[in-house]
Each structure stands twice: as C-alpha cells, then as structure tokens.
Design an enzyme around this catalytic site. Structure first.
Site, PDB file in Angstrom:
ATOM      1  N   GLU A  53      75.869  29.468 -46.661  1.00 19.12           N
ATOM      2  CA  GLU A  53      75.046  30.252 -47.577  1.00 19.12           C
ATOM      3  C   GLU A  53      74.809  29.456 -48.858  1.00 19.12           C
ATOM      4  O   GLU A  53      75.611  29.535 -49.802  1.00 19.12           O
ATOM      5  CB  GLU A  53      75.750  31.564 -47.910  1.00 19.12           C
ATOM      6  CG  GLU A  53      75.914  32.484 -46.724  1.00 19.12           C
ATOM      7  CD  GLU A  53      75.744  33.938 -47.124  1.00 19.12           C
ATOM      8  OE1 GLU A  53      74.899  34.613 -46.561  1.00 19.12           O
ATOM      9  OE2 GLU A  53      76.455  34.381 -48.043  1.00 19.12           O
ATOM     10  N   GLU A  86      78.992  35.501 -54.064  1.00 21.70           N
ATOM     11  CA  GLU A  86      79.045  36.484 -55.158  1.00 21.70           C
ATOM     12  C   GLU A  86      80.495  36.756 -55.561  1.00 21.70           C
ATOM     13  O   GLU A  86      80.783  36.998 -56.736  1.00 21.70           O
ATOM     14  CB  GLU A  86      78.309  37.771 -54.741  1.00 21.70           C
ATOM     15  CG  GLU A  86      76.807  37.555 -54.770  1.00 21.70           C
ATOM     16  CD  GLU A  86      76.008  38.419 -53.817  1.00 21.70           C
ATOM     17  OE1 GLU A  86      76.537  39.408 -53.273  1.00 21.70           O
ATOM     18  OE2 GLU A  86      74.817  38.081 -53.608  1.00 21.70           O
ATOM     19  N   GLY A 109      71.253  39.777 -46.165  1.00 19.78           N
ATOM     20  CA  GLY A 109      71.499  40.708 -47.273  1.00 19.78           C
ATOM     21  C   GLY A 109      70.328  41.667 -47.416  1.00 19.78           C
ATOM     22  O   GLY A 109      70.177  42.615 -46.640  1.00 19.78           O
ATOM     23  N   GLY A 110      69.461  41.398 -48.391  1.00 18.19           N
ATOM     24  CA  GLY A 110      68.372  42.307 -48.735  1.00 18.19           C
ATOM     25  C   GLY A 110      67.567  42.829 -47.548  1.00 18.19           C
ATOM     26  O   GLY A 110      67.277  44.034 -47.464  1.00 18.19           O
ATOM     27  N   ASN A 118      74.776  42.368 -44.286  1.00 14.14           N
ATOM     28  CA  ASN A 118      75.661  42.474 -45.451  1.00 14.14           C
ATOM     29  C   ASN A 118      74.985  43.395 -46.464  1.00 14.14           C
ATOM     30  O   ASN A 118      74.066  42.982 -47.168  1.00 14.14           O
ATOM     31  CB  ASN A 118      75.877  41.072 -46.048  1.00 14.14           C
ATOM     32  CG  ASN A 118      76.725  41.115 -47.318  1.00 14.14           C
ATOM     33  OD1 ASN A 118      77.323  42.149 -47.643  1.00 14.14           O
ATOM     34  ND2 ASN A 118      76.771  40.005 -48.038  1.00 14.14           N
ATOM     35  N   TRP A 119      75.476  44.634 -46.510  1.00 12.21           N
ATOM     36  CA  TRP A 119      74.821  45.632 -47.361  1.00 12.21           C
ATOM     37  C   TRP A 119      75.236  45.528 -48.833  1.00 12.21           C
ATOM     38  O   TRP A 119      74.727  46.265 -49.669  1.00 12.21           O
ATOM     39  CB  TRP A 119      75.102  47.030 -46.834  1.00 12.21           C
ATOM     40  CG  TRP A 119      74.308  47.374 -45.615  1.00 12.21           C
ATOM     41  CD1 TRP A 119      73.258  46.669 -45.100  1.00 12.21           C
ATOM     42  CD2 TRP A 119      74.481  48.513 -44.766  1.00 12.21           C
ATOM     43  NE1 TRP A 119      72.766  47.306 -43.996  1.00 12.21           N
ATOM     44  CE2 TRP A 119      73.491  48.429 -43.757  1.00 12.21           C
ATOM     45  CE3 TRP A 119      75.372  49.596 -44.747  1.00 12.21           C
ATOM     46  CZ2 TRP A 119      73.383  49.394 -42.752  1.00 12.21           C
ATOM     47  CZ3 TRP A 119      75.254  50.552 -43.754  1.00 12.21           C
ATOM     48  CH2 TRP A 119      74.277  50.447 -42.767  1.00 12.21           C
ATOM     49  N   LYS A 120      76.204  44.676 -49.123  1.00 10.35           N
ATOM     50  CA  LYS A 120      76.657  44.498 -50.524  1.00 10.35           C
ATOM     51  C   LYS A 120      76.920  45.880 -51.150  1.00 10.35           C
ATOM     52  O   LYS A 120      77.433  46.756 -50.476  1.00 10.35           O
ATOM     53  CB  LYS A 120      75.629  43.676 -51.289  1.00 10.35           C
ATOM     54  CG  LYS A 120      75.309  42.358 -50.571  1.00 10.35           C
ATOM     55  CD  LYS A 120      74.494  41.414 -51.377  1.00 10.35           C
ATOM     56  CE  LYS A 120      74.249  40.147 -50.548  1.00 10.35           C
ATOM     57  NZ  LYS A 120      73.548  39.123 -51.277  1.00 10.35           N
ATOM     58  N   SER A 172      68.299  34.640 -48.188  1.00  6.06           N
ATOM     59  CA  SER A 172      66.878  35.018 -48.105  1.00  6.06           C
ATOM     60  C   SER A 172      66.316  34.929 -46.688  1.00  6.06           C
ATOM     61  O   SER A 172      65.198  34.458 -46.480  1.00  6.06           O
ATOM     62  CB  SER A 172      66.043  34.188 -49.090  1.00  6.06           C
ATOM     63  OG  SER A 172      66.437  34.480 -50.425  1.00  6.06           O
ATOM     64  N   HIS A 205      82.468  35.017 -50.013  1.00  4.31           N
ATOM     65  CA  HIS A 205      81.029  35.099 -50.311  1.00  4.31           C
ATOM     66  C   HIS A 205      80.782  34.548 -51.708  1.00  4.31           C
ATOM     67  O   HIS A 205      81.595  34.714 -52.606  1.00  4.31           O
ATOM     68  CB  HIS A 205      80.570  36.558 -50.220  1.00  4.31           C
ATOM     69  CG  HIS A 205      79.083  36.696 -50.284  1.00  4.31           C
ATOM     70  ND1 HIS A 205      78.401  36.649 -51.476  1.00  4.31           N
ATOM     71  CD2 HIS A 205      78.152  36.842 -49.309  1.00  4.31           C
ATOM     72  CE1 HIS A 205      77.102  36.772 -51.219  1.00  4.31           C
ATOM     73  NE2 HIS A 205      76.926  36.887 -49.914  1.00  4.31           N
ATOM     74  N   GLY A 226      69.520  35.973 -52.294  1.00  2.93           N
ATOM     75  CA  GLY A 226      68.829  36.985 -53.089  1.00  2.93           C
ATOM     76  C   GLY A 226      67.712  36.440 -53.960  1.00  2.93           C
ATOM     77  O   GLY A 226      67.215  37.136 -54.844  1.00  2.93           O
TER      78      GLY A 226
END
Ligand code: PGA
Length: 250
Positions: free
Chosen positions: A166, A96, A233-234, A9-11, A212, A94, A172
C-alpha cells in the site's frame, strides 16, 4: 495457484445497521461470483453483529489488534477477542496506524506474532511515503518493514502471512500506483519472501495491492503476475463500486 483475495477495509465508517444492511444486500449481488476469497474489515463495534450474517463466501477481518492477550490496556482489543467475534484475518501495520497513530515496526512485529499465535492470518501492510519514493528508497523501505515485522517469527508461522503493498501516497488520494510501479513493488516483496522463507512459501504467499483501487483500475492491477488481490478502502463502501471490483475479470 494463488486464489485472489479481495478485502473491503471500511476504516471508521458504518454503524451496525449500516454494516449488516450492506452485507445482506451484497449476498444476492455476489451470486455467480466464484474463484475469489472475500473479506470485510469493519470497525470493532460491527464485528460481532456481522458474524451471523456472513456466509461461506465472505469472511471477517479486523482492522487492528493489541498484542497482549488481556490486561489494563484501555481502548485496546486482543487477538483472542477478535477470534471470539468471528475474525479469521486481521490487518496489521496499515499506514494510517503507522502515520496517524505512531505505530512502530516493533509494535507491528508484536501484533503479527499475537495474530498468528491465536490462529488469525495477519494482512501485513507495507508501503513507502511519497518522499521515500522520490528519494529512490521504495524497495529498501519495503524490505525493512517486512524484515522488522517477521524477524522473530518461526518459518511455519511466517508462511501464513498475507502481505499488502500500500503506497502511502496512493491511499485515499485518488492516485493509484501505475502497473509498472505496482509490478516492481510486488516482485520485490515476493523475492524478499523467497529469500527469507523459501521459494515454495513465496509462491503461495498472497500479495495484495491497496491504494485508490476503483472499478476502472482493478482489472489492470489484478492482471499483474504478482498481484494476488486488492485491499479496497473508499470504493468498498458502496455495492455499486465494490461489486465491479470483485468482478474484475468479467
Ligand atoms: P483507499 O484505501 O482504497 O481508500 O485508497 C485503501 C486502504 O487504505 O487500504
């Protein structure tokens, strides 16, 4: 047997040249990686340009959608546009989206329905906040979010869902759920799916963990019985952290 599914997930990261460059660089590095399904979820603007550089082992997911097929909805993108851009999957609900952009359970429900109506597989995200966990409400929150998301869906369509657990406090933040916390949440989700849709569907449903995920914890999470994949993600933004996650069991 559930085949592992790993989703990058590159956001809101990467331009078109950065995204296509990443995917091209990934391909030779994945030679020899077998037995897992891989998806990349870039921003809307990268989707169509990634389509020609994908291969059988790497599919495309969107990060969001609107439930209407078309119309006066400035800034929105519909399921049929995502299919046209080459997506097979779409992330829905999600945290976010829920917490930063006010997405409600009712909106999540409409998005899930629009995705399946158009042949997209929704990756439905559920998870509790830290306050909810501390109040002992985690499992109630998961069950409520699941029920709200699928309550109008015919069973045959609900069977297509991928669920991602999640925990909001792990996204994050560098804090990952412990194996015990992840195992408990995933078991609760599978049990809920079994109660709502039957044991066969529950056995086949892939439940991903996200929050994470890093090279040093991917193997431990994937070893859990009810963890069938990871939403990353990150650590998915660079090959040197994403590749070791994909190779979790080596
Ligand atoms: P993270 O994000 O891996 O950076 O915590 C996960 C996600 O939001 O899907």
């Amino acid at each position: 047997m559930r085949r592992p599914l790993l989703v990058a997930n590159w956001k809101m990261h990467k331009t078109v040249p950065e995204a296509t460059g990443f995917v091209k660089a990934l391909r030779p590095l994945l030679d020899g990686v077998a037995g897992v399904d891989l998806l990349v979820a870039p921003a809307f603007t990268e989707l169509a340009s990634l389509k020609p550089v994908l291969w059988e082992g790497l599919g495309l997911a969107a990060q969001n959608l609107h439930w209407e097929p078309e119309g006066a909805f400035t800034g929105e993108v519909s399921a049929r546009m995502l299919v046209d851009a080459g997506c097979s999957h779409v992330i829905v609900g999600h945290s976010e989206r829920r917490h930063l952009f006010g997405e409600t359970d009712a909106m999540v429900r409409q998005k899930v329905a629009a995705a399946v109506d158009n042949g997209l597989t929704p990756i439905l995200c559920v998870g509790e906040t830290l306050a909810e966990r501390e109040r002992g409400e985690t499992l109630d929150v998961l069950e409520r979010q699941l029920l709200e998301a699928v309550k109008d869906l015919p069973e045959a369509q609900a069977a297509r869902l991928v669920v991602a657990y999640e925990p909001v406090w792990a996204i994050g933040t560098g804090v990952t759920a412990t194996p015990e916390q992840a195992a408990q949440a995933h078991a609760c989700i599978r049990k809920w799916v079994a109660g709502k849709m039957g044991v066969e569907i529950a056995r086949a449903t892939r439940i991903l963990y996200g929050g994470s995920v890093r090279p040093d914890n991917a193997g431990e999470l994937m070893a859990l019985e009810d963890v069938d994949g990871l939403l990353v993600g990150g650590a998915s933004l660079k090959p040197d952290t994403f590749i070791p996650i994909i190779e979790f069991d080596s």
